[in-house]
Design an enzyme around this catalytic site. Sequence first.
Site, PDB file in Angstrom:
ATOM      1  N   LEU A 155      41.361  33.794  21.390  1.00  0.00           N
ATOM      2  CA  LEU A 155      41.117  32.098  21.575  1.00  0.00           C
ATOM      3  C   LEU A 155      39.707  31.917  21.377  1.00  0.00           C
ATOM      4  O   LEU A 155      38.430  31.028  20.837  1.00  0.00           O
ATOM      5  CB  LEU A 155      41.697  31.275  22.244  1.00  0.00           C
ATOM      6  N   ARG A 199      52.011  22.737  40.360  1.00  0.00           N
ATOM      7  CA  ARG A 199      52.311  23.859  40.213  1.00  0.00           C
ATOM      8  C   ARG A 199      50.864  24.698  40.335  1.00  0.00           C
ATOM      9  O   ARG A 199      49.523  23.707  40.751  1.00  0.00           O
ATOM     10  CB  ARG A 199      53.023  23.870  38.995  1.00  0.00           C
ATOM     11  N   GLU A 252      40.106  39.410  33.335  1.00  0.00           N
ATOM     12  CA  GLU A 252      40.743  40.292  33.531  1.00  0.00           C
ATOM     13  C   GLU A 252      40.524  41.676  33.826  1.00  0.00           C
ATOM     14  O   GLU A 252      41.436  42.445  34.354  1.00  0.00           O
ATOM     15  CB  GLU A 252      40.680  40.642  31.883  1.00  0.00           C
ATOM     16  N   ILE A 272      31.034  38.408  23.543  1.00  0.00           N
ATOM     17  CA  ILE A 272      31.142  37.095  24.426  1.00  0.00           C
ATOM     18  C   ILE A 272      30.935  37.103  26.439  1.00  0.00           C
ATOM     19  O   ILE A 272      30.752  36.420  27.123  1.00  0.00           O
ATOM     20  CB  ILE A 272      32.788  36.450  24.539  1.00  0.00           C
ATOM     21  N   ASP A 273      31.615  38.607  26.506  1.00  0.00           N
ATOM     22  CA  ASP A 273      31.531  38.927  28.177  1.00  0.00           C
ATOM     23  C   ASP A 273      29.773  38.704  29.103  1.00  0.00           C
ATOM     24  O   ASP A 273      29.782  38.977  30.218  1.00  0.00           O
ATOM     25  CB  ASP A 273      31.959  40.291  28.367  1.00  0.00           C
ATOM     26  N   GLY A 323      36.612  40.083  29.461  1.00  0.00           N
ATOM     27  CA  GLY A 323      35.270  39.979  29.899  1.00  0.00           C
ATOM     28  C   GLY A 323      35.454  41.057  30.120  1.00  0.00           C
ATOM     29  O   GLY A 323      34.169  41.807  31.392  1.00  0.00           O
TER      30      GLY A 323
END
Length: 359
Positions: free
Chosen positions: A284, A174, A234, A138-139, A182
């Site tokens: 997820l 906010r 991340e 997925i990265d 990743g």
Amino acid sequence: MRIAISTGGGDAPGLNAVIRAAVLSAINRGWEVLGVRRGFAGLLGEDEVVPLTKESVRGIAHMGGTILRTTNRGNPFHYPVKRADGTYSEIDRSDELIENARRFGIDALISIGGDGSLEIAQRLCDKGMRIVGVPKTIDNDVSGTITTFGFDTAVNTALEAIDKLHTTAESHSRVIVMEVMGRHAGFIALHSGLAGTADVILIPEIPYDIEKVCEKVMARDRAGRHFSIVVCAEGAFPKGGEISTMGLSLPGQAHRVGGICDSIARQIGDITGKETRSLVLGHLQRGGQPTGYDRLLATRFGGAAVRGIELEKWAHMVALQSPHVVYVPLVEALREPKRVDPDHDVVRTARETGISFGD
Ligand code: F6P
């Protein structure tokens, strides 16, 4: 001809579509297909090797996960062995794996995996195994291919989350910081952040300065936009700082990257005085049905892997070099991991539309 298929490393939406396409393409050539369960564990006597038939792959193309299961532990070249005192040592079980493949009568293997599994495949090819690789992550951090399947699905999952965060962030004025996966590459953050019109995108390829991030938040505030969305990879880290990691890494497993979004949210709160919240999107992004794009790419990769065996493309991986699927030597693909080019038009467009990278 008897071929085997294995899926290794973290799962990615589209794995089952690759398996299905490869199994059908092989069986339709009159070949036999075996499935190695849980990465290479099935070839090390730690799990099973099972026959794959047309029946076994019926109705799986749209399903996330992998029917063969997977693991990101158990590199046969550095296999973790638990000692009596609870610590681990590593042994090389690659010869045993090759011998077991020979005993199962496996003529060629399709190894579907990310950089870790592809490197194992390369080393097994060096020892004489006949392997065609299929890049999966997925990265999107594998070189030699424009994209990997799973990436589009992960981006869409992140995008859906960004859309939802927008409405609640705006209602409460906010700043919400969302962390996406990743590892050391910022593709998921960049693509979802730009498509989702985030206000700040933080990626490992562009180290950030928290003051600059806050300047963007406050500029929006002054313009009457009292909320902001920060998408951080991340693996993002501050200028002169370190990447954030979580927990202890187990033997045979890569370090867990992540946990940065909490501290970014706290720092933004302290500096701007605004209320902040943080969210780690986490696994997820790895689950659920593959998007149409990923399903198609995965299916093309599965078919091409079988053609690659026919063409004897050992130690190559299938790759997308649009509009074609081609074969790239594994050594070439593994030479350098793919990273976001800070001069790429995606980054430029993000900057030109007002998105801050905190630099
Ligand atoms: O490489 C895919 C990936 O999902 C990374 O983005 C992430 O850092 C890692 O795997 C998480 O791995 P695990 O499933 O072991 O937590």
